[in-house]
Design a protein around this motif. Sequence first.
Motif, PDB file in Angstrom:
ATOM      1  N   ALA A 104       0.837  -1.205   0.000  1.00  0.00           N
ATOM      2  CA  ALA A 104       0.000   0.000   0.000  1.00  0.00           C
ATOM      3  C   ALA A 104       0.870   1.254   0.000  1.00  0.00           C
ATOM      4  CB  ALA A 104      -0.932  -0.006   1.217  1.00  0.00           C
ATOM      5  N   MET A 105       1.936   1.252   0.793  1.00  0.00           N
ATOM      6  CA  MET A 105       2.841   2.401   0.822  1.00  0.00           C
ATOM      7  C   MET A 105       3.520   2.591  -0.533  1.00  0.00           C
ATOM      8  SD  MET A 105       4.352   1.692   4.631  1.00  0.00           S
ATOM      9  CE  MET A 105       5.570   2.978   4.695  1.00  0.00           C
ATOM     10  N   GLN A 106       3.875   1.494  -1.160  1.00  0.00           N
ATOM     11  CA  GLN A 106       4.484   1.550  -2.486  1.00  0.00           C
ATOM     12  C   GLN A 106       3.530   2.197  -3.487  1.00  0.00           C
ATOM     13  OE1 GLN A 106       5.373  -2.342  -4.018  1.00  0.00           O
ATOM     14  NE2 GLN A 106       6.583  -1.560  -5.711  1.00  0.00           N
ATOM     15  N   HIS A 107       2.238   2.070  -3.233  1.00  0.00           N
ATOM     16  CA  HIS A 107       1.226   2.663  -4.112  1.00  0.00           C
ATOM     17  C   HIS A 107       0.731   4.022  -3.602  1.00  0.00           C
ATOM     18  CE1 HIS A 107       1.181  -1.438  -5.712  1.00  0.00           C
ATOM     19  NE2 HIS A 107       0.773  -0.849  -6.821  1.00  0.00           N
ATOM     20  N   ARG A 108       1.497   4.598  -2.677  1.00  0.00           N
ATOM     21  CA  ARG A 108       1.231   5.957  -2.182  1.00  0.00           C
ATOM     22  C   ARG A 108      -0.126   6.098  -1.490  1.00  0.00           C
ATOM     23  NH1 ARG A 108       4.567   7.120  -6.869  1.00  0.00           N
ATOM     24  NH2 ARG A 108       6.072   8.749  -6.333  1.00  0.00           N
TER      25      ARG A 108
END
Length: 187
Positions: A104-108
């Motif tokens: 999720a963090m990788q997808h901002r």
Amino acid sequence: MEHRFNLLFLSNMIEEKGVWTVVESAEILRRKALDFECHFVGGWSDMAEASFVSEIYRRNLQDVVFAHGPKFGSEKEPFWRNADVFVFPTFYRNECFPLVLLEAMQHRLACISTNEGGIPDIIDEGLTGYIIEKNDAPALAEKVEFLLSHPDVCREMGERGYEKYLSEYTLDRFENRLCEILTDLSN
């Protein structure tokens, strides 16, 4: 059509992963007449799809809560791309360091989760997302409502999460840390 605020839950459909907490929070948000939708992506595990759908209809959430079953690899991308916030209110007893939060963090995406396992080390409270108590649908709804009402804050949290992902959780960073540990051990 205008963009509806989009919540994403991506995990196996296991009660302890917080599925019903998300559903209950959706019911709270619905009663407040907020414009949102909630997407569940994951394989059916300790709950049957028919039971889940029946409960969604019983709560009159069928036009805002959608279950898509399991998705893998690139099949997940449209869900990540369309999401505004990632919700993962887990109380799974074997939760350790859920990689789905890193994804999720990788997808901002801003993340809302619980203080289970290593999650507090992943989410920086108030900076990259929020940590709520387990089984607390009102708290989840409150955090979602705040982010829905403050889209700039939501985007900023997602950007800070992405920066944290790049600085701490990429494969290169993992390899560098492992090399540092091995070098320290050999000295």
